[in-house]
Design a protein around this motif. Structure first.
Motif, PDB file in Angstrom:
ATOM      1  N   LEU A  58       0.833  -1.204   0.000  1.00 47.84           N
ATOM      2  CA  LEU A  58       0.000   0.000   0.000  1.00 47.84           C
ATOM      3  C   LEU A  58       0.866   1.253   0.000  1.00 47.84           C
ATOM      4  O   LEU A  58       0.621   2.194  -0.759  1.00 47.84           O
ATOM      5  CB  LEU A  58      -0.913   0.024   1.227  1.00 47.84           C
ATOM      6  CG  LEU A  58      -2.116  -0.891   1.213  1.00 47.84           C
ATOM      7  CD1 LEU A  58      -2.789  -0.910   2.576  1.00 47.84           C
ATOM      8  CD2 LEU A  58      -3.096  -0.470   0.146  1.00 47.84           C
ATOM      9  N   LEU A  59       1.873   1.265   0.863  1.00 49.49           N
ATOM     10  CA  LEU A  59       2.758   2.424   0.945  1.00 49.49           C
ATOM     11  C   LEU A  59       3.552   2.600  -0.349  1.00 49.49           C
ATOM     12  O   LEU A  59       3.760   3.732  -0.793  1.00 49.49           O
ATOM     13  CB  LEU A  59       3.683   2.289   2.156  1.00 49.49           C
ATOM     14  CG  LEU A  59       2.975   2.413   3.503  1.00 49.49           C
ATOM     15  CD1 LEU A  59       3.871   1.907   4.625  1.00 49.49           C
ATOM     16  CD2 LEU A  59       2.532   3.847   3.748  1.00 49.49           C
ATOM     17  N   LYS A  60       3.971   1.504  -0.944  1.00 51.03           N
ATOM     18  CA  LYS A  60       4.698   1.584  -2.211  1.00 51.03           C
ATOM     19  C   LYS A  60       3.804   2.171  -3.302  1.00 51.03           C
ATOM     20  O   LYS A  60       4.215   3.027  -4.076  1.00 51.03           O
ATOM     21  CB  LYS A  60       5.193   0.197  -2.624  1.00 51.03           C
ATOM     22  CG  LYS A  60       6.030   0.194  -3.871  1.00 51.03           C
ATOM     23  CD  LYS A  60       6.564  -1.191  -4.166  1.00 51.03           C
ATOM     24  CE  LYS A  60       7.418  -1.185  -5.422  1.00 51.03           C
ATOM     25  NZ  LYS A  60       7.977  -2.504  -5.705  1.00 51.03           N
ATOM     26  N   SER A  61       2.562   1.729  -3.350  1.00 52.31           N
ATOM     27  CA  SER A  61       1.608   2.234  -4.325  1.00 52.31           C
ATOM     28  C   SER A  61       1.328   3.723  -4.107  1.00 52.31           C
ATOM     29  O   SER A  61       1.292   4.506  -5.054  1.00 52.31           O
ATOM     30  CB  SER A  61       0.307   1.432  -4.242  1.00 52.31           C
ATOM     31  OG  SER A  61      -0.675   1.979  -5.082  1.00 52.31           O
ATOM     32  N   LEU A  62       1.126   4.113  -2.851  1.00 55.56           N
ATOM     33  CA  LEU A  62       0.891   5.523  -2.531  1.00 55.56           C
ATOM     34  C   LEU A  62       2.103   6.374  -2.895  1.00 55.56           C
ATOM     35  O   LEU A  62       1.962   7.505  -3.370  1.00 55.56           O
ATOM     36  CB  LEU A  62       0.545   5.686  -1.051  1.00 55.56           C
ATOM     37  CG  LEU A  62      -0.806   5.132  -0.608  1.00 55.56           C
ATOM     38  CD1 LEU A  62      -0.913   5.153   0.914  1.00 55.56           C
ATOM     39  CD2 LEU A  62      -1.946   5.906  -1.242  1.00 55.56           C
ATOM     40  N   SER A  63       3.274   5.809  -2.707  1.00 59.32           N
ATOM     41  CA  SER A  63       4.512   6.515  -3.059  1.00 59.32           C
ATOM     42  C   SER A  63       4.632   6.687  -4.568  1.00 59.32           C
ATOM     43  O   SER A  63       4.971   7.765  -5.056  1.00 59.32           O
ATOM     44  CB  SER A  63       5.705   5.745  -2.501  1.00 59.32           C
ATOM     45  OG  SER A  63       6.896   6.398  -2.821  1.00 59.32           O
ATOM     46  N   LYS A  64       4.344   5.625  -5.329  1.00 57.06           N
ATOM     47  CA  LYS A  64       4.405   5.692  -6.794  1.00 57.06           C
ATOM     48  C   LYS A  64       3.424   6.722  -7.352  1.00 57.06           C
ATOM     49  O   LYS A  64       3.683   7.340  -8.375  1.00 57.06           O
ATOM     50  CB  LYS A  64       4.110   4.329  -7.418  1.00 57.06           C
ATOM     51  CG  LYS A  64       5.262   3.379  -7.383  1.00 57.06           C
ATOM     52  CD  LYS A  64       4.904   2.103  -8.130  1.00 57.06           C
ATOM     53  CE  LYS A  64       6.077   1.159  -8.178  1.00 57.06           C
ATOM     54  NZ  LYS A  64       5.776  -0.056  -8.954  1.00 57.06           N
ATOM     55  N   LYS A  65       2.301   6.897  -6.662  1.00 59.25           N
ATOM     56  CA  LYS A  65       1.291   7.863  -7.096  1.00 59.25           C
ATOM     57  C   LYS A  65       1.631   9.286  -6.656  1.00 59.25           C
ATOM     58  O   LYS A  65       0.906  10.221  -6.940  1.00 59.25           O
ATOM     59  CB  LYS A  65      -0.080   7.456  -6.554  1.00 59.25           C
ATOM     60  CG  LYS A  65      -0.597   6.177  -7.167  1.00 59.25           C
ATOM     61  CD  LYS A  65      -1.894   5.733  -6.539  1.00 59.25           C
ATOM     62  CE  LYS A  65      -2.330   4.402  -7.167  1.00 59.25           C
ATOM     63  NZ  LYS A  65      -3.572   3.906  -6.615  1.00 59.25           N
ATOM     64  N   GLY A  66       2.753   9.426  -5.919  1.00 57.63           N
ATOM     65  CA  GLY A  66       3.181  10.742  -5.464  1.00 57.63           C
ATOM     66  C   GLY A  66       2.414  11.269  -4.267  1.00 57.63           C
ATOM     67  O   GLY A  66       2.445  12.465  -3.981  1.00 57.63           O
TER      68      GLY A  66
END
Length: 78
Positions: A58-66
């Protein structure tokens, strides 16, 4: 009529969320970070009662989305 009132009430109390958030879990993590500021994965795990194996993607996805920045194990909204 009752359903319309319930929907309207829920919409009025729901904070604005980025449209990129597509799951309930990502919304929960985002809102927690918004309220808490910076926190570690351990703090997220304890506060949200979520497993680390679920939090990291989840955190990786949120990070990729900026939407989230990280410094080591500490995460905060971007």
């Amino acid at each position: 009529m009752t359903q319309q009132l319930l929907t309207r009430s829920a919409d009025e109390t729901t904070p604005d969320l980025p449209t990129e958030l597509d799951s309930t879990s990502s919304k929960l993590v985002y809102l927690y970070l918004r309220a808490a500021g910076a926190c570690t994965v351990d703090e997220l795990q304890a506060s949200l009662d979520m497993k680390k194996i679920s939090l990291y993607p989840l955190l990786k996805s949120l990070s990729k989305k900026g939407l989230v920045d990280s410094e080591g194990e500490t995460y905060r909204l971007a």
